[in-house]
Write a protein that holds these residues in place. Sequence first.
Motif, mmCIF file in Angstrom:
data_model
loop_
_atom_site.group_PDB
_atom_site.id
_atom_site.type_symbol
_atom_site.label_atom_id
_atom_site.label_comp_id
_atom_site.label_asym_id
_atom_site.label_seq_id
_atom_site.Cartn_x
_atom_site.Cartn_y
_atom_site.Cartn_z
ATOM 1 N N MET A 1 75.276 -23.182 -29.472
ATOM 2 C CA MET A 1 76.689 -22.845 -29.416
ATOM 3 C C MET A 1 77.564 -23.614 -30.411
ATOM 4 O O MET A 1 78.438 -23.002 -31.047
ATOM 5 C CB MET A 1 77.219 -22.992 -27.985
ATOM 6 N N THR B 1 80.668 -16.209 -32.329
ATOM 7 C CA THR B 1 80.777 -16.138 -30.880
ATOM 8 C C THR B 1 81.919 -15.194 -30.531
ATOM 9 O O THR B 1 82.535 -14.598 -31.398
ATOM 10 C CB THR B 1 81.064 -17.530 -30.275
ATOM 11 N N ILE C 1 79.658 -21.419 -33.044
ATOM 12 C CA ILE C 1 81.121 -21.504 -33.077
ATOM 13 C C ILE C 1 81.589 -21.831 -34.495
ATOM 14 O O ILE C 1 82.524 -21.216 -35.018
ATOM 15 C CB ILE C 1 81.621 -22.560 -32.069
ATOM 16 N N GLY D 1 79.172 -12.948 -26.367
ATOM 17 C CA GLY D 1 78.385 -13.972 -27.049
ATOM 18 C C GLY D 1 78.852 -15.367 -26.723
ATOM 19 O O GLY D 1 78.704 -16.284 -27.531
ATOM 20 N N GLU D 2 79.416 -15.533 -25.526
ATOM 21 C CA GLU D 2 79.963 -16.841 -25.152
ATOM 22 C C GLU D 2 78.869 -17.869 -24.890
ATOM 23 O O GLU D 2 79.062 -19.055 -25.128
ATOM 24 C CB GLU D 2 80.846 -16.721 -23.900
ATOM 25 N N HIS D 3 77.736 -17.407 -24.358
ATOM 26 C CA HIS D 3 76.641 -18.320 -24.012
ATOM 27 C C HIS D 3 75.327 -17.709 -24.498
ATOM 28 O O HIS D 3 74.851 -16.732 -23.940
ATOM 29 C CB HIS D 3 76.581 -18.561 -22.501
#
Length: 203
Positions: free
Chosen positions: A76, A85, A80, A89-91
């Motif tokens: 991540m 993201t 980022i 696609g946050e995690h």
Amino acid sequence: MLHDDPHAHTLLPPEPELRVKALETLLVAKGLVDPATLDAIVEQMQNHVGPRAGARVVARAWTDPAFRARILADPMPDLIEMELTGAQGEHVVVVENTPEVHNVVVCTLCSCYPWPLLGVPPAWYKSDAYRARVVREPRAVLAEFGLGLPDTQAVRVWDSTAEMRYLILPMQPEASRGLDAGALEAWVTRNAMIGTGLPEAPA
């Protein structure tokens, strides 16, 4: 074959493009959506996200050992920084193929998928057939994609959820050794990052 058989795509209505257009027209007519906003979303999906974004991550991992180690531990921060993201696609978790283990991704409940890295999911990924069968008989499903794996290589299936999505880091082909990251991107296929294919030399 799953990816060629239209009967496998049971989640898709007949003539989906016509249905989408009719729904869009209705929503615009009722003032519920802004056509300019829809156009901006489509332009973003077509030109700024998609499998090439994921390919950039894979190619960099093949050429930068420190980056590879970081994304396997926690991708991540780097995603980022690379502006890869956002919604869907946050995690993300990156899992690596090895000579001992081949990984493949599915979403058994719906069609969770890392959109910022791979773009819009293919129809077969959302089909009932793929979602059910790849968990029960992954080798048979992969064979239908033309991917025959040696018996010595185990297959591990990863089930995506709304909270967690996966990106496969495929093994780098020997024939591509020595190329820079820019050239390697062309070797990385979408299916290789899902686990239903392997990297291929560009045509």
